[in-house]
Write a protein that holds these residues in place. Structure first.
Motif, mmCIF file in Angstrom:
data_model
loop_
_atom_site.group_PDB
_atom_site.id
_atom_site.type_symbol
_atom_site.label_atom_id
_atom_site.label_comp_id
_atom_site.label_asym_id
_atom_site.label_seq_id
_atom_site.Cartn_x
_atom_site.Cartn_y
_atom_site.Cartn_z
ATOM 1 N N ALA A 41 0.838 -1.197 0.000
ATOM 2 C CA ALA A 41 0.000 0.000 0.000
ATOM 3 C C ALA A 41 0.872 1.246 0.000
ATOM 4 C CB ALA A 41 -0.917 -0.003 1.219
ATOM 5 N N LEU A 42 0.638 2.127 -0.956
ATOM 6 C CA LEU A 42 1.320 3.417 -1.004
ATOM 7 C C LEU A 42 0.403 4.457 -0.386
ATOM 8 C CD1 LEU A 42 2.652 3.277 -4.688
ATOM 9 C CD2 LEU A 42 3.803 2.486 -2.600
ATOM 10 N N TRP A 191 -8.120 -6.411 6.809
ATOM 11 C CA TRP A 191 -7.249 -7.112 5.866
ATOM 12 C C TRP A 191 -5.952 -6.313 5.752
ATOM 13 C CZ3 TRP A 191 -8.400 -11.771 3.567
ATOM 14 C CH2 TRP A 191 -9.717 -12.217 3.701
ATOM 15 N N ARG A 192 -5.027 -6.613 6.604
ATOM 16 C CA ARG A 192 -3.798 -5.822 6.710
ATOM 17 C C ARG A 192 -2.913 -6.022 5.480
ATOM 18 N NH1 ARG A 192 -0.673 -6.998 12.099
ATOM 19 N NH2 ARG A 192 0.135 -8.766 10.914
ATOM 20 N N PRO A 193 -2.397 -4.938 4.887
ATOM 21 C CA PRO A 193 -1.485 -5.104 3.749
ATOM 22 C C PRO A 193 -0.161 -5.721 4.194
ATOM 23 C CG PRO A 193 -1.572 -2.808 4.431
ATOM 24 C CD PRO A 193 -2.620 -3.530 5.234
ATOM 25 N N THR A 194 0.530 -6.335 3.256
ATOM 26 C CA THR A 194 1.832 -6.924 3.548
ATOM 27 C C THR A 194 2.819 -5.866 4.002
ATOM 28 O OG1 THR A 194 1.370 -8.507 1.773
ATOM 29 C CG2 THR A 194 3.635 -8.421 2.612
ATOM 30 N N ASP A 216 -4.917 24.276 3.298
ATOM 31 C CA ASP A 216 -5.352 23.809 4.615
ATOM 32 C C ASP A 216 -5.700 22.323 4.605
ATOM 33 O OD1 ASP A 216 -7.609 24.301 3.037
ATOM 34 O OD2 ASP A 216 -8.880 24.731 4.764
ATOM 35 N N MET A 217 -6.294 21.837 3.504
ATOM 36 C CA MET A 217 -6.615 20.416 3.416
ATOM 37 C C MET A 217 -5.346 19.572 3.304
ATOM 38 S SD MET A 217 -9.804 19.988 3.812
ATOM 39 C CE MET A 217 -10.037 18.290 3.268
ATOM 40 N N LEU A 218 -4.348 20.063 2.568
ATOM 41 C CA LEU A 218 -3.073 19.342 2.479
ATOM 42 C C LEU A 218 -2.392 19.286 3.844
ATOM 43 C CD1 LEU A 218 -1.655 20.754 -0.891
ATOM 44 C CD2 LEU A 218 -2.648 18.490 -0.493
ATOM 45 N N GLU A 219 -2.456 20.395 4.576
ATOM 46 C CA GLU A 219 -1.851 20.418 5.912
ATOM 47 C C GLU A 219 -2.515 19.400 6.836
ATOM 48 O OE1 GLU A 219 -0.288 25.065 6.207
ATOM 49 O OE2 GLU A 219 -2.330 24.534 6.848
ATOM 50 N N LYS A 220 -3.850 19.273 6.742
ATOM 51 C CA LYS A 220 -4.552 18.295 7.569
ATOM 52 C C LYS A 220 -4.102 16.878 7.236
ATOM 53 C CE LYS A 220 -8.781 21.001 8.321
ATOM 54 N NZ LYS A 220 -10.236 21.090 8.036
ATOM 55 N N LYS A 221 -3.982 16.584 5.943
ATOM 56 C CA LYS A 221 -3.586 15.241 5.532
ATOM 57 C C LYS A 221 -2.163 14.927 5.983
ATOM 58 C CE LYS A 221 -6.669 15.003 1.557
ATOM 59 N NZ LYS A 221 -6.798 14.846 0.090
ATOM 60 N N ILE A 222 -1.267 15.900 5.844
ATOM 61 C CA ILE A 222 0.115 15.683 6.265
ATOM 62 C C ILE A 222 0.184 15.420 7.762
ATOM 63 C CG2 ILE A 222 2.337 16.878 6.567
ATOM 64 C CD1 ILE A 222 1.838 18.168 3.812
ATOM 65 N N ALA A 223 -0.684 16.067 8.528
ATOM 66 C CA ALA A 223 -0.694 15.866 9.979
ATOM 67 C C ALA A 223 -1.287 14.517 10.370
ATOM 68 C CB ALA A 223 -1.481 16.991 10.653
ATOM 69 N N VAL A 224 -2.281 14.042 9.623
ATOM 70 C CA VAL A 224 -2.989 12.818 10.004
ATOM 71 C C VAL A 224 -2.260 11.560 9.558
ATOM 72 C CG1 VAL A 224 -5.066 11.462 9.534
ATOM 73 C CG2 VAL A 224 -5.267 13.875 10.166
ATOM 74 N N VAL A 225 -1.668 11.565 8.362
ATOM 75 C CA VAL A 225 -1.082 10.332 7.803
ATOM 76 C C VAL A 225 -0.118 9.636 8.769
ATOM 77 C CG1 VAL A 225 0.461 9.447 6.004
ATOM 78 C CG2 VAL A 225 -1.452 10.915 5.384
ATOM 79 N N PRO A 226 0.791 10.347 9.469
ATOM 80 C CA PRO A 226 1.715 9.646 10.376
ATOM 81 C C PRO A 226 1.036 8.999 11.578
ATOM 82 C CG PRO A 226 2.556 11.827 9.807
ATOM 83 C CD PRO A 226 1.129 11.778 9.364
ATOM 84 N N THR A 227 -0.201 9.353 11.867
ATOM 85 C CA THR A 227 -0.894 8.785 13.027
ATOM 86 C C THR A 227 -1.614 7.477 12.696
ATOM 87 O OG1 THR A 227 -3.047 9.882 12.710
ATOM 88 C CG2 THR A 227 -1.310 11.150 13.801
ATOM 89 N N LEU A 228 -1.709 7.121 11.430
ATOM 90 C CA LEU A 228 -2.466 5.947 11.015
ATOM 91 C C LEU A 228 -1.622 4.688 11.152
ATOM 92 C CD1 LEU A 228 -4.163 7.441 7.826
ATOM 93 C CD2 LEU A 228 -5.117 7.273 10.146
ATOM 94 N N GLY A 229 -2.177 3.671 11.790
ATOM 95 C CA GLY A 229 -1.430 2.443 12.038
ATOM 96 C C GLY A 229 -1.753 1.303 11.095
ATOM 97 N N PHE A 230 -2.861 1.401 10.337
ATOM 98 C CA PHE A 230 -3.248 0.364 9.378
ATOM 99 C C PHE A 230 -3.235 -1.026 10.026
ATOM 100 C CE2 PHE A 230 -1.697 3.928 6.847
ATOM 101 C CZ PHE A 230 -2.781 4.138 6.011
#
Length: 262
Positions: A41-42, A191-194, A216-230
């Protein structure tokens, strides 16, 4: 080809990611399922290069083993742009839909959208679910998959999670729809990715590559992505602000270390 010294000098940081807080709706037994072909997953903010990287990785990996790519986003940005191109009413319709989308991603103090908007958002999630089932079908038949984005059930909003926030109030029907949508994402994310490749960029880089997006939407995404554990998937951080060829070579080196050869 990037030389070995460059790659070793700037190696990707690999971590077995454990989210700081568990998503309450995720199964604690979520894990990579046996008998499935690999799924990479990218993930990352718009402008991090996911689509280009997915295309090139499939072209290279497919030489050694059957490989497909699958877009697992909602595609609402492209949809809005297509609507905006319609004669006469296009501009008005695009602004209306964009305003509805922005309100849908407001904080928990805001109410859920009305039933018509909620149904439209739920329909987009169902379309994503159909594409996700296609990914599983590929993997069951021995085809490895590179996905552009990956669904998550940890954070609602425009972060590849449920569009309807389960933390917000609304009409009884819309709240029920939000609960059903959340269950869809809980099922997909179990269904966890490899492997997850997290492409990191700063907001200025993202905006330079996606000038039609809002800062502002890009800033929100940049802030949230590192918090996701998948769901506890193995995550590799890659600096995607570097020249694309370097990013591609870095990701290929990571995939080789995980048994995927180009």
């Amino acid at each position: 080809m990037a030389d070995e010294n460059m790659t070793m000098h700037n190696p990707p940081r690999e971590i077995a990611y454990s989210p700081r807080r568990a998503a309450p709706f995720l199964s604690t037994s979520a894990r990579s399922r046996p008998g499935l072909a690999p799924c990479v997953a990218l993930v990352g903010c718009d402008g991090s290069g996911k689509s280009t990287l997915a295309r090139d990785l499939v072209s290279l990996l497919d030489r050694q083993a059957p490989t497909k790519s699958m877009y697992l986003g909602l595609g609402t940005g492209d949809l809005g742009r297509r609507i905006g191109e319609l004669p006469l009413i296009g501009g008005i319709a695009e602004r209306y839909l964009s305003g509805k989308a922005r309100k849908a991603h407001d904080g928990p103090e805001k109410r859920l959208p009305g039933l018509v908007t909620a149904l439209a958002m739920y329909a987009l999630s169902l379309a994503r679910l159909r594409r996700f089932h296609k990914v599983l079908d590929y993997r069951r038949h021995g085809v490895q998959v590179i996905t552009d984005r990956y669904p998550q059930a940890e954070v609602p909003g425009s972060f590849d999670g449920p569009g309807l926030s389960w933390t917000r109030k609304g009409s009884a029907l819309v709240e029920r729809l939000a609960s059903r949508e959340r269950a869809l994402y809980a099922g997909m994310s179990a269904w966890r990715p490899t492997l997850v490749i997290r492409l990191n960029v700063d907001v200025d880089t993202a905006l330079a590559r996606k000038s039609d997006h809002q800062r502002d939407m890009l800033e929100k995404k940049i802030a949230v992505v590192p918090t996701l554990g998948f769901a506890g998937a193995y995550i590799v951080d890659v600096d995607a602000t570097r020249p694309y060829r370097e990013v591609l070579e870095t990701v290929l080196a990571v995939l080789r270390r995980h048994g995927l050869n180009a």
